[in-house]
Design an enzyme around this catalytic site. Structure first.
Site, PDB file in Angstrom:
ATOM      1  N   LYS A 246      33.978 -46.944 130.920  1.00 34.13           N
ATOM      2  CA  LYS A 246      33.071 -46.766 129.781  1.00 34.13           C
ATOM      3  C   LYS A 246      31.707 -47.402 130.058  1.00 34.13           C
ATOM      4  CE  LYS A 246      32.839 -47.954 124.851  1.00 34.13           C
ATOM      5  NZ  LYS A 246      33.595 -48.586 123.745  1.00 34.13           N
TER       6      LYS A 246
ATOM      7  N   ASP B   9      30.736 -57.730 117.139  1.00 29.01           N
ATOM      8  CA  ASP B   9      31.694 -56.938 117.924  1.00 29.01           C
ATOM      9  C   ASP B   9      31.572 -57.298 119.407  1.00 29.01           C
ATOM     10  OD1 ASP B   9      33.267 -55.061 119.149  1.00 29.01           O
ATOM     11  OD2 ASP B   9      32.329 -53.314 118.243  1.00 29.01           O
TER      12      ASP B   9
ATOM     13  N   GLU C 114      30.732 -48.283 116.509  1.00 31.40           N
ATOM     14  CA  GLU C 114      31.907 -49.132 116.326  1.00 31.40           C
ATOM     15  C   GLU C 114      31.742 -50.135 115.175  1.00 31.40           C
ATOM     16  OE1 GLU C 114      32.419 -50.680 120.229  1.00 31.40           O
ATOM     17  OE2 GLU C 114      33.180 -48.794 121.042  1.00 31.40           O
TER      18      GLU C 114
END
Length: 583
Positions: free
Chosen positions: A76, A199, A177
């Site tokens: 990713k 996050d 996200e």
């Protein structure tokens, strides 16, 4: 799943750097769906075995220790990037598999004697999650909302969409996200409050400030670092252990891939242990061999203080990003009502201690850091699928978008944190006599120098020759709710316009895949007809390769016959996407 009717449900997917998760809304509440072996998260790891088969998830992670060069992890981090940049080279130095340059200057992974585009690897992981959902629900699933880091650029978001389509998913929406986490946190609540989502995942860090009131989720500021995550914490500890071993035995473990992966695996476990104990022992028998053939064991005690000293600068970096994000949103840290932790690294006591000290209040503990993003994505998927206006999202542009101008400078057209969707245009004049065209180079970033920002593509506009300054050029930018950009350029002489949603290498990959699907269906029909005429006959299904025009090129795409290389790639892709997964 054969014989199963099409489902009226849509799933939410958290496509993580280290682990991924899938969820659904059932009876009005989000539920995490189990994967292989009943686990609620799936390692985002793909391994190529000796026969060329792809192994996904927990089995792939187990093979990591013995086959590090054929195991693909952390992919990713590479998605949507260009090969050869300093950031890419730094990332590559921590991977065991080989990364080479693709035809569109994108990173391509070489493992197990084969080459894979990043979208293909993510498609395999998404396909595994899709299969797990179908297995758990007993229904066919073909619609999903997929989450991405808030700080992902246009190119990276495009790559995730492409991966979803390759996995035969109708991607209803790409959601940030932190926004997904806020959806899950605020689900069913009616409170009016301002929250900050911190996050810190396996590969990226995001911070987003949202204003919540009833079913409205308004993003007021976002920031992050797509090169800061749990992997970097592991790297700090691994590097320390490598240096300790070399100082004692004169052997550099970084030159031995299998030994280094054993050490990395042990370092990850030690990191987890240090969340609950003050010190932990790392013992690895027969980790290295001397020139005389003598085996050397690795034994080292790691204290929480040592780990804190190694990784505290990384946590400080996250707090600098938090401070900058609040400042850009015109807020003080005292304006934040609640802090929501997302991502496995937020379990580290050091992170909790430093964030608590910075805000003067403790983060909330009533959300699951590994599952909250998938749950939020599922809530949005349900809202879109049902057609009910259950939630309203008001997001912002995470990174500024603009054009390259004279002397290599970058001029912002749409600034970071602009509310989405949005559109804006600017007028320019020709700068020399008899000029017949312009090449508009589009970038995304915050640096004043265009070369330091992410190059998205180029749009070319041609017009009749006129004296300097007589031709006016209007450049229009439009960004939708997913931060996907469309650009239009129009000249004042002809009034004609050219426009494009930029054909990055991910879009090229998607067009190839779509062309293959069409040609594959046609050739499948021909193969069936041949088989009917001659029993036992077989037909090759070659892939099609439609070569689109370059980014911003006004010329129409040309169609060329598929090459053998493309046929082989597409054939391999079709095979492993048709459930060639080992759970």
């Amino acid at each position: 799943m054969d014989g199963v009717s099409v489902s009226d449900i849509a799933i939410g997917i958290d496509l993580g750097t280290t682990n991924s998760c899938v969820a659904i809304v059932e009876n009005g509440s989000p539920r995490i769906l189990p994967g292989a072996g009943g686990a609620l998260t799936t390692p985002s790891i793909v391994c190529v075995d000796e026969r060329g088969n792809l192994i996904v998830g927990h089995q792939a992670k187990r093979r990591f220790l013995t086959h590090p060069q054929d195991t693909i992890y952390g992919a990713k981090r590479l998605m949507g990037r260009r090969f050869g940049t300093p950031e890419m080279e730094d990332i590559q130095s921590h991977f065991f598999y080989e990364v080479v340059e693709g035809e569109q200057h994108e990173p391509v992974i070489r493992a197990g004697g084969k080459e894979f585009r990043l979208e293909e690897i993510s498609a395999v992981i998404l396909g595994q999650l899709k299969d797990a959902a179908q297995e758990a629900l007993g229904k066919r699933v073909d619609r999903a909302v997929i989450s991405v880091p808030a700080y992902f650029t246009q190119r990276q978001r495009e790559a995730v969409r492409t991966a979803g389509e390759m996995a035969e998913l109708d991607v209803l929406r790409v959601i940030n996200e932190p926004t997904a986490a806020a959806l899950a946190y605020g689900f069913g609540k009616r409170d009016r409050q301002r929250i900050l989502v911190y996050d810190l995942g396996g590969g990226t860090f995001d911070v987003t400030v949202l204003q919540l009131y009833e079913e409205v989720y308004e993003v007021v500021g976002t920031g992050g670092d797509s090169f800061l995550g749990g992997i970097d914490f592991d790297n700090r500890l691994v590097q320390h252990l490598v240096e300790r071993f070399q100082s004692r035995h004169g052997i550099d473990l970084s030159q031995n891939k299998v030994a280094l992966q054993r050490l990395r695996d042990a370092a990850e476990r030690a990191k987890i242990d240090l969340s609950s104990v003050e010190q932990t022992q790392i013992s690895l028998p027969f980790l290295a061999t001397t020139e005389s053939g003598e085996s050397i064991n690795f034994d080292e005690v790691v204290t929480r203080k040592t780990y804190y000293d190694l990784t505290k600068p990384l946590v400080l970096n996250t707090l600098k990003i938090v401070e900058r994000t609040l400042r850009e949103a015109g807020l003080e840290k005292t304006d934040v009502d609640d802090i929501i932790f997302v991502g496995g690294m937020t379990r580290a006591p050091l992170v909790s201690e430093m964030v608590t000290k910075y805000f003067g209040k403790r983060p909330r503990k009533d959300v699951h850091p590994d599952e909250v993003v998938a749950a939020g994505a599922a809530i949005l998927a349900e809202a879109i699928q049902s057609g009910k206006a259950a939630v309203t999202l008001a997001d912002v542009l995470p990174v500024s978008i603009g054009i390259g101008v004279g002397k290599g400078e970058f001029r912002k057209i749409i600034n970071k944190n602009t509310a989405l969707p949005t559109q804006k245009s600017q007028m320019f004049r020709t700068t020399r006599d008899n000029q017949t065209g312009v090449a508009i180079r589009i970038y995304q970033g915050e640096s004043r120098q265009a070369a330091n920002n992410e190059f998205l593509g180029e749009l070319r506009l041609r017009f009749p020759a006129r004296p300097k300054g007589e031709v006016q050029i209007e450049i229009g930018f439009a960004v939708d709710q997913e931060s996907i950009l469309a650009v239009t350029a129009r000249d004042s002489v002809t009034g004609k316009a050219v426009e494009a949603e930029f054909q990055t290498e991910t879009a090229v990959a998607r067009e190839r895949y779509r062309a293959d699907q069409i040609l594959g269906e046609q050739q499948a029909g021909e193969a069936d007809a041949t088989a009917a005429a001659s029993e036992g006959a077989t037909a090759d299904r070659g892939g099609g390769d439609r070569a689109p025009s370059k980014s911003g090129d006004a010329d129409a795409p040309t169609t060329e016959p598929p090459t053998d290389e493309v046929q082989q790639e597409v054939g391999f892709l079709r095979r492993f996407l048709n459930n060639l997964f080992r759970r």
